[in-house]
Design a protein around this motif. Structure first.
Motif, PDB file in Angstrom:
ATOM      1  N   UNK A  30      10.909  -0.492   7.730  1.00 51.20           N
ATOM      2  CA  UNK A  30      11.663  -1.580   8.366  1.00 51.20           C
ATOM      3  C   UNK A  30      13.166  -1.363   8.373  1.00 51.20           C
ATOM      4  N   UNK A  31      13.675  -0.604   7.428  1.00 48.70           N
ATOM      5  CA  UNK A  31      15.121  -0.385   7.394  1.00 48.70           C
ATOM      6  C   UNK A  31      15.582   0.563   8.512  1.00 48.70           C
ATOM      7  N   UNK A  39       1.694  -0.381   2.479  1.00 47.30           N
ATOM      8  CA  UNK A  39       2.599   0.265   3.410  1.00 47.30           C
ATOM      9  C   UNK A  39       2.421  -0.349   4.804  1.00 47.30           C
ATOM     10  N   UNK A  40       3.532  -0.500   5.505  1.00 47.33           N
ATOM     11  CA  UNK A  40       3.476  -1.017   6.869  1.00 47.33           C
ATOM     12  C   UNK A  40       3.121   0.145   7.788  1.00 47.33           C
ATOM     13  N   UNK A  41       2.138  -0.099   8.642  1.00 49.24           N
ATOM     14  CA  UNK A  41       1.668   0.931   9.560  1.00 49.24           C
ATOM     15  C   UNK A  41       1.865   0.434  10.987  1.00 49.24           C
ATOM     16  N   UNK A  42       2.361   1.302  11.831  1.00 46.30           N
ATOM     17  CA  UNK A  42       2.615   1.003  13.236  1.00 46.30           C
ATOM     18  C   UNK A  42       1.606   1.783  14.068  1.00 46.30           C
ATOM     19  N   UNK A  43       0.931   1.083  14.983  1.00 47.01           N
ATOM     20  CA  UNK A  43      -0.058   1.743  15.838  1.00 47.01           C
ATOM     21  C   UNK A  43       0.272   1.430  17.295  1.00 47.01           C
ATOM     22  N   UNK A  44       0.166   2.451  18.118  1.00 46.72           N
ATOM     23  CA  UNK A  44       0.490   2.309  19.540  1.00 46.72           C
ATOM     24  C   UNK A  44      -0.638   2.924  20.366  1.00 46.72           C
ATOM     25  N   UNK A  45      -1.038   2.224  21.438  1.00 47.47           N
ATOM     26  CA  UNK A  45      -2.035   2.727  22.372  1.00 47.47           C
ATOM     27  C   UNK A  45      -1.379   2.869  23.744  1.00 47.47           C
TER      28      UNK A  45
END
Length: 173
Positions: free
Chosen positions: A101-102, A131-137
């Motif tokens: 996030x930073x 942990x923050x996980x980012x997913x993109x499709x």
């Protein structure tokens, strides 16, 4: 010469078919606008279905964290839930990465390049607990009207890219 001028004058004074010319001009403009609106609605529906399928799949991933959730399994789940795509399993690309996030997440999206038949290399890191996980499709769809894609930003000659993304936190043990 007079015969030619008389024919031109007769043609100019004849009003038969004038409504046909007006109809062609008005109908073409109206139908073009109608199809642009229809295609825009269709593309927005596909975008919404992709986002919905990704959100439902990620919700299941969050709630039922399991080692069975692989790249192929998540891709299959998204394609099963997004019912409006042709050849979804071949055209859908997923990217998963840890999110700080930073720093933020400003990476450009990657989609399948239809023109050169190049599949992009994407990262796939499910992260660890807390942990923050980012997913993109990302998927590229074919437009109904090839000239209509100029209305959509980020389009190419090969289609309209639809991108959906979300983030989630891996739950602690």
């Amino acid at each position: 010469m007079f015969k030619f001028l008389n024919k031109i004058r007769g043609f100019r004074e004849d009003e038969r078919g004038s409504s046909t010319a007006e109809f062609v001009i008005v109908a073409t403009t109206f139908l073009t606008g109608f199809f642009w609106v229809f295609e825009t609605g269709l593309i927005m529906t596909k975008q919404m279905m992709l986002e919905r399928a990704l959100d439902i799949t990620v919700r299941e991933l969050r709630l039922y964290a399991s080692p069975l959730y692989t790249h192929d399994y998540i891709k299959e789940e998204i394609c099963d839930k997004a019912l409006v795509f042709n050849d979804c399993s071949d055209m859908l690309f997923l990217e998963m990465d840890e999110f700080d996030p930073s720093v933020g997440y400003a990476k450009n999206y990657k989609c399948y390049d239809k023109e050169n038949e190049i599949a992009p290399v994407t990262t796939w890191s499910p992260g660890s607990r807390n942990e923050i996980v980012y997913i993109r499709a990302c998927i590229i769809i074919d437009p109904l009207m090839p000239n209509g894609i100029a209305l959509f930003p980020g389009t190419s000659e090969t289609g309209v890219p639809l991108v959906a993304d979300t983030a989630f936190v891996n739950e602690p043990d």
